[in-house]
Write a protein that holds these residues in place. Sequence first.
Motif, mmCIF file in Angstrom:
data_model
loop_
_atom_site.group_PDB
_atom_site.id
_atom_site.type_symbol
_atom_site.label_atom_id
_atom_site.label_comp_id
_atom_site.label_asym_id
_atom_site.label_seq_id
_atom_site.Cartn_x
_atom_site.Cartn_y
_atom_site.Cartn_z
ATOM 1 N N ILE A 1 -1.030 3.526 -8.024
ATOM 2 C CA ILE A 1 -0.755 2.249 -7.383
ATOM 3 C C ILE A 1 -0.540 2.526 -5.895
ATOM 4 O O ILE A 1 0.117 3.506 -5.526
ATOM 5 C CB ILE A 1 0.491 1.588 -7.987
ATOM 6 N N LEU A 2 -1.095 1.660 -5.055
ATOM 7 C CA LEU A 2 -0.925 1.804 -3.613
ATOM 8 C C LEU A 2 0.056 0.760 -3.093
ATOM 9 O O LEU A 2 0.123 -0.355 -3.604
ATOM 10 C CB LEU A 2 -2.274 1.662 -2.907
ATOM 11 N N LEU A 3 0.819 1.137 -2.077
ATOM 12 C CA LEU A 3 1.843 0.271 -1.507
ATOM 13 C C LEU A 3 1.396 -0.278 -0.152
ATOM 14 O O LEU A 3 0.733 0.437 0.612
ATOM 15 C CB LEU A 3 3.152 1.041 -1.321
ATOM 16 N N PRO A 4 1.770 -1.505 0.177
ATOM 17 C CA PRO A 4 1.398 -2.096 1.479
ATOM 18 C C PRO A 4 2.344 -1.646 2.590
ATOM 19 O O PRO A 4 2.814 -2.453 3.389
ATOM 20 C CB PRO A 4 1.497 -3.599 1.204
ATOM 21 N N THR A 5 2.622 -0.365 2.651
ATOM 22 C CA THR A 5 3.503 0.188 3.675
ATOM 23 C C THR A 5 3.241 1.678 3.811
ATOM 24 O O THR A 5 2.777 2.326 2.858
ATOM 25 C CB THR A 5 4.987 -0.027 3.328
ATOM 26 N N THR A 6 3.521 2.206 4.979
ATOM 27 C CA THR A 6 3.521 3.662 5.155
ATOM 28 C C THR A 6 4.938 4.173 5.383
ATOM 29 O O THR A 6 5.140 5.344 5.688
ATOM 30 C CB THR A 6 2.630 4.074 6.341
ATOM 31 N N LYS A 7 5.917 3.284 5.233
ATOM 32 C CA LYS A 7 7.301 3.729 5.323
ATOM 33 C C LYS A 7 7.642 4.609 4.119
ATOM 34 O O LYS A 7 7.056 4.477 3.046
ATOM 35 C CB LYS A 7 8.249 2.522 5.376
ATOM 36 N N LYS A 8 8.596 5.487 4.299
ATOM 37 C CA LYS A 8 9.046 6.329 3.195
ATOM 38 C C LYS A 8 9.801 5.466 2.189
ATOM 39 O O LYS A 8 10.680 4.691 2.563
ATOM 40 C CB LYS A 8 9.956 7.445 3.709
ATOM 41 N N VAL A 9 9.470 5.647 0.920
ATOM 42 C CA VAL A 9 10.087 4.871 -0.152
ATOM 43 C C VAL A 9 10.770 5.821 -1.129
ATOM 44 O O VAL A 9 10.173 6.818 -1.562
ATOM 45 C CB VAL A 9 9.046 4.013 -0.897
ATOM 46 N N LEU B 1 -3.340 -10.609 0.430
ATOM 47 C CA LEU B 1 -3.999 -10.924 -0.825
ATOM 48 C C LEU B 1 -2.978 -11.296 -1.895
ATOM 49 O O LEU B 1 -1.861 -10.777 -1.910
ATOM 50 C CB LEU B 1 -4.807 -9.712 -1.309
ATOM 51 N N ALA B 2 -3.378 -12.197 -2.792
ATOM 52 C CA ALA B 2 -2.560 -12.455 -3.972
ATOM 53 C C ALA B 2 -2.449 -11.153 -4.759
ATOM 54 O O ALA B 2 -3.374 -10.333 -4.764
ATOM 55 C CB ALA B 2 -3.189 -13.556 -4.819
ATOM 56 N N TRP B 3 -1.324 -10.969 -5.451
ATOM 57 C CA TRP B 3 -1.076 -9.665 -6.069
ATOM 58 C C TRP B 3 -2.148 -9.227 -7.047
ATOM 59 O O TRP B 3 -2.534 -8.045 -7.048
ATOM 60 C CB TRP B 3 0.317 -9.636 -6.705
ATOM 61 N N PRO B 4 -2.686 -10.080 -7.917
ATOM 62 C CA PRO B 4 -3.772 -9.612 -8.791
ATOM 63 C C PRO B 4 -4.976 -9.107 -8.003
ATOM 64 O O PRO B 4 -5.580 -8.089 -8.359
ATOM 65 C CB PRO B 4 -4.113 -10.852 -9.628
ATOM 66 N N VAL B 5 -5.314 -9.817 -6.913
ATOM 67 C CA VAL B 5 -6.444 -9.396 -6.079
ATOM 68 C C VAL B 5 -6.093 -8.112 -5.344
ATOM 69 O O VAL B 5 -6.919 -7.192 -5.207
ATOM 70 C CB VAL B 5 -6.817 -10.512 -5.082
ATOM 71 N N TYR B 6 -4.855 -8.033 -4.868
ATOM 72 C CA TYR B 6 -4.390 -6.823 -4.167
ATOM 73 C C TYR B 6 -4.576 -5.587 -5.045
ATOM 74 O O TYR B 6 -5.145 -4.570 -4.615
ATOM 75 C CB TYR B 6 -2.917 -6.987 -3.788
ATOM 76 N N HIS B 7 -4.099 -5.659 -6.282
ATOM 77 C CA HIS B 7 -4.162 -4.490 -7.158
ATOM 78 C C HIS B 7 -5.593 -4.151 -7.555
ATOM 79 O O HIS B 7 -5.947 -2.968 -7.689
ATOM 80 C CB HIS B 7 -3.292 -4.708 -8.392
#
Length: 299
Positions: free
Chosen positions: A55-63, A27-33
């Motif tokens: 805010i949600l991240l498109p990853t389940t890796k540790k950040v 998704l485009a970032w505005p739509v993603y958020h």
Amino acid sequence: MSQAAESDPHTKVNEQWHRWYQTVNRLAWPVYHAAAARFVEGFRKDAGGYFGNWILLPTTKKVAAIVTVMNEKDTILSVLEQLHRLPLHELIVVVNGSTDESFEIIRNQSRATIVHYREALGHDVGRAIGAKLAESEILLFLDGDFPIQAEHLVPFVDAIEQGMDIALNNISPYIGLFSGRDDVTTVKEFINRAMAREDLQANSLTAVPHAMRKQAAQRIGYANLAIPPKAQVIALDRGMRISSPASVDVITTNRHRSRNVGRNNAVSELIIGDHIEALKTVLDLKGSRLSFQDRIRHR
């Protein structure tokens, strides 16, 4: 991951979000958020409680977010507020050379791991220390002198999730025409061109925010991270994947201090000195012609 992190509701929601997001087209970032906000709202209605403006991240890796701080009592709380909106595994703050209340504010307003040095180390050394201490797979670097909206940090994490080793801030839209650029911007672009990466323009590890794979930091060497342009040269020479996925204006919003104002100020001279060291590394790797072909002379 600690037991507290595993049971963190923000992390749990993010895992479910990522599972869903993998089933749809990007998704485009505005739509993603917008979609992520609705996802959080639906989870809140089902589970109850107050989740704030997560805010949600498109990853389940540790950040891990790594923040360097020196006398930032007026801004650090706003920086932390934005980072608390992200499902971070680690928040590492390197406080160095501070004589104000920065340390106390961080200690009282977050669960960050605080590394405290009485002497001033500088942003670059602080980032290198934070990178070495971090256990997470994705490292996100920021400074404590101005807040960045959490939404604007997501593309950098996403770039690493999508296979990049380093994700730089694309400052090119903010630097203007070549005739009006300062010496620092010119030397940044020259280093990239010398490494045959003119597409990176003046984008550099000297600018935050940027993200990096933990394995990339290890390969570059933590000591080399203390000299960002040299670290970038090493990364390019070793074939690491580098992109500039998003633009955050850190030029007009940069905090003005006595050391970074005016032509040939102390900060710009330090940065140029780092780039001269990086250029020496390029010369050692590429030879006197760097990456430029000799198109004119015939021998």
